[in-house]
Design a protein around this motif. Structure first.
Motif, mmCIF file in Angstrom:
data_model
loop_
_atom_site.group_PDB
_atom_site.id
_atom_site.type_symbol
_atom_site.label_atom_id
_atom_site.label_comp_id
_atom_site.label_asym_id
_atom_site.label_seq_id
_atom_site.Cartn_x
_atom_site.Cartn_y
_atom_site.Cartn_z
ATOM 1 N N HIS A 1 7.670 5.067 -95.083
ATOM 2 C CA HIS A 1 8.894 5.813 -95.349
ATOM 3 C C HIS A 1 9.875 5.716 -94.192
ATOM 4 O O HIS A 1 11.084 5.643 -94.401
ATOM 5 C CB HIS A 1 8.533 7.265 -95.688
ATOM 6 C CG HIS A 1 7.684 7.349 -96.919
ATOM 7 N ND1 HIS A 1 8.198 7.168 -98.177
ATOM 8 C CD2 HIS A 1 6.343 7.506 -97.072
ATOM 9 C CE1 HIS A 1 7.207 7.242 -99.063
ATOM 10 N NE2 HIS A 1 6.076 7.445 -98.412
ATOM 11 N N ARG B 1 11.392 2.259 -94.433
ATOM 12 C CA ARG B 1 12.322 2.223 -95.567
ATOM 13 C C ARG B 1 13.613 2.957 -95.191
ATOM 14 O O ARG B 1 14.723 2.478 -95.466
ATOM 15 C CB ARG B 1 11.650 2.876 -96.780
ATOM 16 C CG ARG B 1 12.472 2.790 -98.027
ATOM 17 C CD ARG B 1 11.686 3.050 -99.293
ATOM 18 N NE ARG B 1 12.647 3.194 -100.391
ATOM 19 C CZ ARG B 1 13.174 4.356 -100.776
ATOM 20 N NH1 ARG B 1 12.784 5.472 -100.175
ATOM 21 N NH2 ARG B 1 14.056 4.393 -101.753
ATOM 22 N N ALA B 2 13.430 4.101 -94.523
ATOM 23 C CA ALA B 2 14.590 4.894 -94.110
ATOM 24 C C ALA B 2 15.507 4.081 -93.200
ATOM 25 O O ALA B 2 16.732 4.067 -93.364
ATOM 26 C CB ALA B 2 14.121 6.163 -93.391
ATOM 27 N N ALA C 1 14.232 9.506 -97.261
ATOM 28 C CA ALA C 1 13.057 8.739 -96.826
ATOM 29 C C ALA C 1 12.552 9.247 -95.474
ATOM 30 O O ALA C 1 11.343 9.364 -95.258
ATOM 31 C CB ALA C 1 13.399 7.254 -96.747
ATOM 32 N N GLU D 1 9.532 -1.751 -100.788
ATOM 33 C CA GLU D 1 9.435 -0.953 -102.015
ATOM 34 C C GLU D 1 8.376 -1.479 -102.974
ATOM 35 O O GLU D 1 8.021 -0.806 -103.930
ATOM 36 C CB GLU D 1 10.820 -0.856 -102.671
ATOM 37 C CG GLU D 1 11.712 0.052 -101.821
ATOM 38 C CD GLU D 1 13.138 0.209 -102.318
ATOM 39 O OE1 GLU D 1 13.568 -0.629 -103.146
ATOM 40 O OE2 GLU D 1 13.813 1.159 -101.871
#
Lengths: 390, 119
Positions: free
Chosen positions: A345, A348-349, A364, A334
């Motif tokens: 993304h 992050r997901a 995400a 982040e």
């Protein structure tokens, strides 16, 4: 017979052409002479047999052709280094008298005064012996565009006085980095699917390692390419991306992985700690079982400090997560300025999913799907989304 | 080979704009002057001329037999030529090395290296 002839041509083209450019001081003349010599060989060898020393035969024939051509065209002769040569050698040359000038050629093709796409094309044409239409196809540009790019680059080498030499020590580090980058770019173009380019890049990497045996980054580059390429057959199944951990290891080329590891050992023994050596160390660790994620995260950290690349930081985050540090991995992800990058993304997901923040994970993944270009990767992300909902 | 090195000041301060020039410390000002002097004394260099700032330029065109003049340089002010020199060197690498020593190149300007046509 045809196959062996093609093999000889492929192996000898770069070496013969480099020697001719060194001798004639002119790309176009050298290329023309080399083409003539190879054409004569293609016609004569199948009938009369391959000469005992094909390279010497090709070089001698090409030189004689070029000399004939120059005699016919005196004004051109006045502009070439041939004037410095007192007696043109008409006899077949001895193997030992043919200097290997591929390195000079490589540094000339990868000179920073040429645009990167021209460096790549020129390297493939002169050292790899690829035809213009093959290079055009590999880079998905029209034949005419590629042809112009090559003509322009050769014209600039001549007009601007780009030297045909291995750079002196004070210029060498930067210039070698440029050569290594060009070879790796060729490899990555091929790694995405066009296998012949990856094979060509590995061939160039081997030549480079043979000619610059004391440069750790060169062995790092070779190791990196060999190791990643060894997994080629396992990376896709039915057109779908297969993640490293799910890959069918029986499809890996173990001999090539061993060669990659040997090249890495050589780089490390030379004291290498540059970006390619580090990437090679990471690639080699990735194929080891079980994976040492803490060490991988540390290597990514070292590489990120060297390159200041947020993409490398993203990989460090993934390694941290695998090592069990999911929270700090998420904090790292982040903090990165990579909003347009779908891997940010999707990574992050994945971290959010592991932390059981399902709604955030879903959002995400959707963002990653919006940004992804490759269909195979889009399907992969959509499958992950479905799993989340299911 | 002969090269012309075209010096573009870009945002590099010059004594022509006293306010910006004054933002350099005295040491920096002296270093710029000393560097240009060293460049001009480098073997192979034929010093060129320094031009007044591009704001002083007038651009001339002919159209239908009439002389048209416009205020300012042909290219944008920031891209305009500030000076030049000629360098006789073995190859482009030598010319690039000399160019990289020209103060404008490190102070917000750039140097264009162009081979001179020889017939």
């Amino acid at each position: 017979m045809v196959a062996t002839l093609e093999q000889v041509f492929r192996d000898e083209w770069g070496r013969v052409l480099a020697g001719l450019i060194g001798f004639l001081g002119d790309f176009d003349l050298a290329e023309e002479a080399a083409q003539e010599a190879f054409a004569i060989a293609a016609e004569r060898w199948p009938r009369a047999g391959t000469p005992a020393n094909p390279r010497a035969w090709l070089v001698t024939t090409a030189r004689n052709r070029a000399i004939d051509r120059l005699r016919r065209d005196r004004t051109l002769a006045a502009k070439t280094r041939l004037l410095d040569v007192q007696e043109p050698v008409e006899d077949e040359m001895e193997e030992t008298t043919i200097p290997d000038e591929r390195l000079e050629l490589l540094f000339t093709c990868c000179h920073p005064a040429l645009a990167l796409d021209a460096q790549v094309a020129l390297t493939l044409q002169t050292l790899g012996g690829l035809r213009t239409e093959e290079i055009a196809r590999a880079f998905l540009v029209p034949h005419e565009t590629m042809s112009k790019r090559l003509v322009r680059a050769k014209r600039k080498i001549k007009a601007a006085g780009i030297p045909f030499r291995v750079p002196p020590p004070h210029l060498l580090p930067d210039r070698l980095a440029a050569v290594v980058a060009v070879v790796y770019l060729i490899f990555n173009e091929g790694y995405g699917g066009r296998g012949e380019l990856a094979a060509e890049a590995i061939r160039l990497g081997r030549v480079l390692a043979e000619l610059m045996p004391d440069e750790p980054e060169v062995h790092g580059l070779l190791s990196l390419m060999l190791t990643n390429d060894a997994r080629r057959a396992a990376r896709f199944a039915d057109g779908e991306v297969v993640l490293l951990r799910d890959q069918d290891r029986s499809l890996w080329d173990l001999d090539q992985i061993a060669a990659g590891r040997a090249a890495l050992d050589r780089a490390l023994a030379l004291g290498g700690r540059g970006p390619y050596v580090l990437q090679a160390a990471i690639a080699v660790l990735h194929v080891e079982e079980p994976q040492d994620w803490a060490r991988l995260a540390a290597l990514y950290g070292e590489l990120a400090r060297l390159t200041a690349s947020p993409v490398v930081e993203l990989n460090r985050a993934a390694a941290l997560a695998e090592a069990g540090e999911v929270e700090s991995a998420l904090a790292l992800v982040e903090s990165l300025d990579l909003d347009r990058y779908h891997y940010l993304h999707s990574t992050r997901a994945e971290l959010l999913r592991r932390l059981e923040r399902t709604d955030d994970a879903r959002a995400a993944y959707r963002r990653a799907v919006e940004l992804v270009h490759s269909d195979a990767e889009r399907r992969f992300l959509e499958r992950r989304l479905e799993e989340l909902d299911g | 080979m002969k090269y012309m090195l075209l010096i573009h000041q870009g945002s590099a301060p010059t004594p022509y704009s006293p306010e910006e020039w004054a933002r350099l410390s005295e040491d920096e000002q002296q270093a710029v002057a000393a560097d240009y002097q060293a460049i001009n004394q480098t073997p192979g260099v034929s010093p060129g001329l320094q031009l007044q700032p591009p704001e002083s330029a007038t651009t001339v065109r002919m159209e239908d037999g009439r002389t048209l003049t416009t205020d300012g340089p042909f290219v944008a002010v920031k891209e305009a030529l500030g000076g030049y020199l000629v360098f006789e060197a073995d190859d482009l690498d030598a010319a690039i090395e000399l160019a990289s020593r020209i103060p404008a190149a490190r102070m917000g300007g750039a140097v264009e290296v162009r081979p001179i046509a020889e017939w």
